[in-house]
Enzyme design. Structure first.
Site, PDB file in Angstrom:
ATOM      1  N   LYS A   1       2.054   0.065  -4.374  1.00 35.55           N
ATOM      2  CA  LYS A   1       2.197   0.547  -5.769  1.00 35.55           C
ATOM      3  C   LYS A   1       1.270   0.132  -6.768  1.00 35.55           C
ATOM      4  O   LYS A   1       0.645   0.940  -7.338  1.00 35.55           O
ATOM      5  CB  LYS A   1       3.604   0.682  -6.059  1.00 35.55           C
ATOM      6  CG  LYS A   1       4.430   1.433  -5.192  1.00 35.55           C
ATOM      7  CD  LYS A   1       3.864   2.797  -4.891  1.00 35.55           C
ATOM      8  CE  LYS A   1       5.113   3.721  -4.165  1.00 35.55           C
ATOM      9  NZ  LYS A   1       4.747   5.163  -4.051  1.00 35.55           N
TER      10      LYS A   1
ATOM     11  N   TYR B   1       5.384  -3.216  -0.724  1.00 30.54           N
ATOM     12  CA  TYR B   1       5.776  -2.184  -1.635  1.00 30.54           C
ATOM     13  C   TYR B   1       5.095  -2.433  -2.795  1.00 30.54           C
ATOM     14  O   TYR B   1       4.172  -1.320  -3.208  1.00 30.54           O
ATOM     15  CB  TYR B   1       7.280  -1.704  -1.597  1.00 30.54           C
ATOM     16  CG  TYR B   1       7.660  -0.510  -2.122  1.00 30.54           C
ATOM     17  CD1 TYR B   1       7.508   0.558  -1.685  1.00 30.54           C
ATOM     18  CD2 TYR B   1       7.911  -0.569  -3.703  1.00 30.54           C
ATOM     19  CE1 TYR B   1       7.674   1.740  -2.176  1.00 30.54           C
ATOM     20  CE2 TYR B   1       8.236   0.577  -4.367  1.00 30.54           C
ATOM     21  CZ  TYR B   1       8.263   1.526  -3.528  1.00 30.54           C
ATOM     22  OH  TYR B   1       8.522   3.057  -4.239  1.00 30.54           O
TER      23      TYR B   1
END
Length: 254
Positions: free
Chosen positions: A166, A162
């Site tokens: 991002k 993640y």
């Protein structure tokens, strides 16, 4: 007598919000509709929640449709953009919000869990942005807002996939802002911290997390949506591009 009607800054504009059936995406869709936008409520699989968002927007007097698309798949993104253009003929705002988590420590992370998060959270942003940029460049106008995360700026244990996705969104935002700015298209990122959504409900240690947030609480989806609305709709945001703005209660100040 002067009119007392409040002008809506997105009147006659069209906005696509990916992953708009719940959480931050839902709040963003409603906020943009409140500014007068016709909103495409994108969802990945189940239509029930998306239909509820559409109904909420229409009850406000706004225009909205729900469109299914897995934004990690190029053919489905193409169909999403085509359906939007068939309906309204232009696209003025894109909010890349769709995302998933597959959290675990690096040594336990399966390659398929890494890839699934990269595919949706990063490749999906690329595919949607590439598709709408052609339209916005021709229009010589448009605003693109990518939902990143403070995890992409500071890292977070158990979120290697993640955080990497991002962080990629942040780098992507800055590059595309430089490429599209010449035609008046702005590209910015919003980096939420811990927001009260389905994702944070799964966390087992909220009290420990809150210790690191100066404001002493989780944020609300509407607080993220407020910043997205400003970047998408406010005339004062026309000279803002390539920026990453945190909405995190002061958790990250560097």
């Amino acid at each position: 007598m002067a009119s007392t009607a409040t002008s809506k800054t997105l009147q006659d504009k069209v906005a696509i919000v990916t992953g708009a059936s719940r959480g931050i995406g839902r709040a963003v869709a409603v906020a943009l509709a409140a500014e007068g936008a016709d909103v495409v409520v994108n969802y990945a699989s189940s239509s029930g929640a998306a239909d509820a968002v559409v109904a909420e927007i229409r009850a406000m007097g706004g225009g909205a449709i729900a469109l299914q698309a897995d934004v990690s798949q190029a053919d489905q993104v193409a169909a999403l953009i085509s359906a939007t253009m068939d309906k309204w003929g232009h696209i003025d705002v894109l909010v890349n919000n769709a995302g998933i988590t597959r959290d675990t420590l690096l040594l336990r992370m399966k390659p398929e869990d890494w890839q699934a998060v990269i595919d949706l959270n990063l490749t999906g942003v690329f595919l949607c942005t590439r598709a709408v940029s052609k339209i916005m460049l021709k229009q010589r106008s448009g605003r693109i807002i990518n939902i990143a995360s403070v995890a992409g700026r500071m890292g977070n244990p158990g979120q290697a996939n993640y955080s990497a996705a991002k962080a990629g969104v942040i780098g992507f935002t800055k590059t595309v802002a430089k490429e599209l700015g010449v035609r008046g298209v702005t590209v910015n990122a919003v980096a939420p911290g811990f927001i009260a959504t389905d994702m944070t409900e799964k966390l087992s240690n909220p009290e420990e997390i809150i210790k690191f947030i100066p404001l002493g609480r989780y944020g609300q989806p509407q607080e993220v949506a407020g910043l997205v609305r400003f970047l998408a709709a406010d005339p004062a945001a026309a000279y803002i591009t390539g920026q990453v703005v945190n909405v995190d209660g002061g958790m990250m100040m560097a």
